[in-house]
Design an enzyme around this catalytic site. Structure first.
Site, mmCIF file in Angstrom:
data_model
loop_
_atom_site.group_PDB
_atom_site.id
_atom_site.type_symbol
_atom_site.label_atom_id
_atom_site.label_comp_id
_atom_site.label_asym_id
_atom_site.label_seq_id
_atom_site.Cartn_x
_atom_site.Cartn_y
_atom_site.Cartn_z
ATOM 1 N N SER A 1 3.968 -9.897 -6.115
ATOM 2 C CA SER A 1 3.418 -9.258 -4.923
ATOM 3 C C SER A 1 2.041 -9.746 -4.500
ATOM 4 C CB SER A 1 3.378 -7.737 -5.109
ATOM 5 O OG SER A 1 4.664 -7.189 -5.021
ATOM 6 N N LYS B 1 -5.982 -2.879 -1.379
ATOM 7 C CA LYS B 1 -4.596 -2.588 -1.030
ATOM 8 C C LYS B 1 -4.393 -1.084 -0.903
ATOM 9 C CE LYS B 1 0.086 -3.799 -2.685
ATOM 10 N NZ LYS B 1 0.817 -4.529 -3.750
ATOM 11 N N SER C 1 4.349 -7.428 -2.009
ATOM 12 C CA SER C 1 3.979 -6.268 -1.235
ATOM 13 C C SER C 1 2.513 -6.292 -0.774
ATOM 14 C CB SER C 1 4.204 -5.004 -2.075
ATOM 15 O OG SER C 1 3.415 -5.021 -3.273
#
Length: 472
Positions: free
Chosen positions: A195, A96, A171
């Site tokens: 997330s 990420k 996210s």
């Protein structure tokens, strides 16, 4: 009951090329010299080049690094007995874009970090980069992970591989989209209010948030122990394999936990047994959209039919968005004092809302969270695990920050995510499994929640239940 986890099937019209193999399948192919890690890396990079412009899962693709990693993995496989080869060797992965990676651009989805190239790796990044896996790049996130969608001002929103007009969630939307689209075998994500699990549910993949401390967290976050690093994959076994790689203590995170004997991937191979399951149709006293609730209720019936003991519980501990909101707004305000016009407008609004709270309010929220954590633990104590819908809604529009309503009730930036953020507040491990689809074909996830520091048991249960709950 069965211990056999279903093999993921590529979306209709796509063949079972190298990009759709599980880690176990890739290791078998490498051991038999039927395919090389270089071929696998090239197949993934080619697929990303062809299809990611429509998905936007990646901010940065590290093609040269991926090929170098693949050549190193090939040398290991050619010179070693299969049993001696480290588990991640030759397995394609992505990180990420919130995770610092030395020498690799890390934007955090923010204009303020658009061109940042860190000098040091986080502990998590170092472990993955040293694992023998194939590093494909950095995946798209919302700005500093503030919302449960993945749009940002650096490279735009992540589109759902199952339905491009819809969001992949957030996210960690880029991470979920990457595994759902066949761009990576496994990916890492961070989970502060869902997330990892929200995008996993929206994209029809597996997303695991372990107990706080299983994966070291550094650099630290102002949201504290609510946030945990997690794993995404197309199977429970692959999510567990990545968890094995990332887990274990690090001196920079004094809350990080020792490695537990047995291994998370090995837990997925346990013989199944009847489970005591608490089914929570309205966690926190709030209802999901009808098609979501109906799909999860049908999956629960299949659990009962498979021999598990399921009890429906309606009187759950109340939703505590009030606590989340104090911690969330003040935490992001600490990152960007005063806000700014260069921030995502939604993030700027959240930061402005922090002005309403005092230091005493924040301390009271943290204290109340500990009481809530104890109440939830007591509530779940008689059961092996709890089951909820992962999300209250299916994927919403790709350009939206959040759904406007849930079951006819207005929703704000995050109060629609109560099935997931409840277990960030309480720090229980939780995993989202693909369950069904809506009438319009959008994926629906089912969430399994385990006990603190019993992540092995949760993964064993998830592996046994993955086939039971899923409707193709």
């Amino acid at each position: 009951m069965t211990a056999t986890e279903p093999t993921p099937t590529p979306p209709a019209g796509r063949d079972s090329e190298l990009t759709w193999q599980t880690s176990d399948e890739l290791r078998r192919l490498y051991a038999r010299r039927e395919v090389s890690p270089v071929e696998v890396a090239e197949a993934h990079l080619s697929r990303i080049e062809r299809l990611d412009p429509q998905v936007n899962a990646f901010v940065t693709v590290t093609a040269e690094r991926a090929l170098a990693d693949a050549r190193a993995a090939e040398r290991v496989w050619l010179s070693s007995e299969a049993a001696a080869v480290p588990p991640m060797t030759g397995i394609p992965f992505a990180l990420k874009d919130l995770v610092p990676t030395a020498g690799i651009r890390t934007t955090k989805g923010s204009d303020r970090f658009r061109d940042w190239i860190p000098e040091h790796n986080s502990p998590l990044a170092q472990r993955l980069l040293d694992s023998g896996g194939i590093m494909l790049g950095k995946t798209t996130t919302s700005e500093v992970g503030w919302k449960a969608a993945s749009g940002n001002r650096v490279n735009g929103p992540v589109r759902n591989p199952c339905s491009p007009e819809h969001t992949a969630g957030g996210s960690s939307g880029g991470a979920a989209a990457a595994v759902a689209a066949g761009f990576a075998t496994v990916t890492q994500g961070g989970d502060g209010a869902g997330s990892v699990r929200i995008p996993a549910a929206f994209c029809g993949v597996v997303g695991m948030k372990p107990s706080t401390g299983v994966i070291p967290y550094f650099p630290p976050t102002p949201l504290g122990s609510m946030v945990a690093n997690g794993t995404l994959a197309r199977t429970v076994a692959d999510a567990a394999l990545l968890l094995d790689t990332l887990s274990g203590p690090d001196y920079r995170d004094p809350t990080s936990l020792p490695v537990v004997a047995g291994g998370y991937r090995a837990a997925c191979d346990r013989a199944p047994r009847p489970l005591r399951i608490a089914y929570l149709p309205s966690p926190g006293g709030r209802m999901p959209e009808r098609d979501i609730g109906d799909a999860v209720a049908a999956a629960v019936r299949r659990m009962r039919h498979a021999g598990h003991r399921v009890e429906t519980l309606d009187d759950t501990p109340a939703d505590r968005f009030d606590l989340l909101h104090v911690i969330w707004t003040t935490g992001f305000a600490s990152l960007f004092p005063g806000g700014g016009d260069d921030l995502d407008p939604g993030l700027a609004a959240v930061i402005r809302d922090a002005d309403r709270f005092t230091g005493a309010d924040l301390a009271a929220a943290h204290l109340a969270r500990q009481h809530y954590k104890a109440a939830m633990s007591e509530f779940l104590a008689p059961y092996d695990l709890a089951v909820t819908a992962t999300t209250a809604v299916a994927a919403f529009g790709a350009d939206a920050d959040h759904p406007r309503t849930v079951a006819g009730v207005a929703a704000n930036y995050l109060d629609w995510a109560w099935p997931t953020y409840a277990f960030n507040l309480t720090e229980h491990p939780a995993i989202s499994l693909p369950c069904a689809t809506t009438g319009s074909g959008l994926p629906i996830g089912i969430q399994l929640v385990g006990h603190h520091h019993r992540d092995h048991d949760l993964l064993a249960a998830a592996s046994a239940l993955a086939e039971v709950v899923r409707v193709e």
